[in-house]
Write a protein that holds these residues in place. Structure first.
Motif, PDB file in Angstrom:
ATOM      1  N   ASN A 100      11.138  98.110  17.935  1.00  0.00           N
ATOM      2  CA  ASN A 100      10.186  97.414  18.435  1.00  0.00           C
ATOM      3  C   ASN A 100      10.623  96.815  19.819  1.00  0.00           C
ATOM      4  OD1 ASN A 100       8.169  98.350  16.903  1.00  0.00           O
ATOM      5  ND2 ASN A 100       8.035  96.525  15.682  1.00  0.00           N
ATOM      6  N   SER A 101      11.826  96.110  19.666  1.00  0.00           N
ATOM      7  CA  SER A 101      12.465  95.310  20.791  1.00  0.00           C
ATOM      8  C   SER A 101      13.115  96.531  21.769  1.00  0.00           C
ATOM      9  CB  SER A 101      13.504  94.393  20.339  1.00  0.00           C
ATOM     10  OG  SER A 101      14.707  94.919  19.788  1.00  0.00           O
ATOM     11  N   PHE A 103      11.711  99.318  22.322  1.00  0.00           N
ATOM     12  CA  PHE A 103      10.542  99.932  22.806  1.00  0.00           C
ATOM     13  C   PHE A 103      10.064  98.950  23.867  1.00  0.00           C
ATOM     14  CE2 PHE A 103      10.190 102.840  19.272  1.00  0.00           C
ATOM     15  CZ  PHE A 103      10.268 104.071  20.170  1.00  0.00           C
ATOM     16  N   THR A 104      10.098  97.798  23.594  1.00  0.00           N
ATOM     17  CA  THR A 104       9.556  96.863  24.559  1.00  0.00           C
ATOM     18  C   THR A 104      10.479  96.694  25.758  1.00  0.00           C
ATOM     19  OG1 THR A 104       8.430  95.450  22.900  1.00  0.00           O
ATOM     20  CG2 THR A 104       8.999  94.314  24.986  1.00  0.00           C
ATOM     21  N   GLU A 105      11.670  96.681  25.640  1.00  0.00           N
ATOM     22  CA  GLU A 105      12.791  96.644  26.769  1.00  0.00           C
ATOM     23  C   GLU A 105      12.605  98.212  27.518  1.00  0.00           C
ATOM     24  OE1 GLU A 105      17.602  96.148  27.064  1.00  0.00           O
ATOM     25  OE2 GLU A 105      16.524  95.794  24.999  1.00  0.00           O
ATOM     26  N   LYS A 107       9.990  99.810  28.009  1.00  0.00           N
ATOM     27  CA  LYS A 107       8.644  99.626  28.539  1.00  0.00           C
ATOM     28  C   LYS A 107       8.832  98.703  29.830  1.00  0.00           C
ATOM     29  CE  LYS A 107       3.804  98.408  28.245  1.00  0.00           C
ATOM     30  NZ  LYS A 107       2.635  98.103  27.248  1.00  0.00           N
ATOM     31  N   VAL A 108       9.647  97.583  29.936  1.00  0.00           N
ATOM     32  CA  VAL A 108      10.105  96.774  31.046  1.00  0.00           C
ATOM     33  C   VAL A 108      10.684  97.573  31.799  1.00  0.00           C
ATOM     34  CG1 VAL A 108      11.510  94.848  31.605  1.00  0.00           C
ATOM     35  CG2 VAL A 108       9.900  94.710  29.586  1.00  0.00           C
TER      36      VAL A 108
END
Length: 170
Positions: A100-101, A103-105, A107-108
């Motif tokens: 999840n982290s 994927f978040t990274e 996305k950023v």
């Protein structure tokens, strides 16, 4: 020693205790050396019965304890397997959190790339406009320079025409 047989717990109807059966080494030697052969058979029979009594008294409890220990060992193995499965689940959860982290990274960084791309497109459009403008300015300057040159040639021609020429004699 013969008096001991009569006073023992077996004469009272109680089961023999281990303390009552134990004889010192000296007493055994005395019993062996002085007792007739009949008493030896009685002693062997008594020892045999006492051993059976002792085994019958303690063996069921020991067997029960053995079964209980086997059950506990089996339950411990089951608990260890369950614990191992739980640890695996926690590791999987941590892996999911890491994913999840990531994927978040991602996305950023994707958003940053999109904004950089937009900036590059804007910069490209500006440079294209500036190039067109620079080309127009260059053409305009060339045109002006050509016109100035043409104007100067006209003025030089006019000045040549204005210069007095000696008249030709005819």
């Amino acid at each position: 020693m013969e008096g001991m047989e009569d006073e023992g717990p077996s004469s009272q109807g109680e089961p023999p205790h281990i303390e009552d059966v134990q004889l010192s080494a000296e007493e055994l030697m005395y019993v062996e050396s002085s007792a007739p052969l009949e008493n030896m058979c009685e002693y062997k029979e008594a020892v045999h019965k006492l051993t059976e009594g002792l085994l019958s008294h303690y063996l069921p409890g020991l067997q029960n304890s053995k079964r209980t220990l086997q059950e506990l060992t089996q339950n411990q193995l089951i608990l260890l397997d369950t614990l191992d499965q739980e640890v695996t689940k926690f590791r999987d959860c941590n892996t999911l959190l890491d994913l999840n982290s990531l994927f978040t990274e991602a996305k950023v960084y994707h958003n940053k790339l999109v904004s950089i791309r937009k900036e590059m497109i804007l910069i490209h459009e500006r440079t294209t406009k500036l190039k067109k403008r620079a080309l127009k300015l260059q053409q305009h300057k060339q045109k002006e320079a050509l016109e100035r040159e043409h104007q100067r040639e006209k003025e030089l021609e006019r000045e040549r025409q204005l210069i007095a020429k000696p008249a030709k004699r005819t």
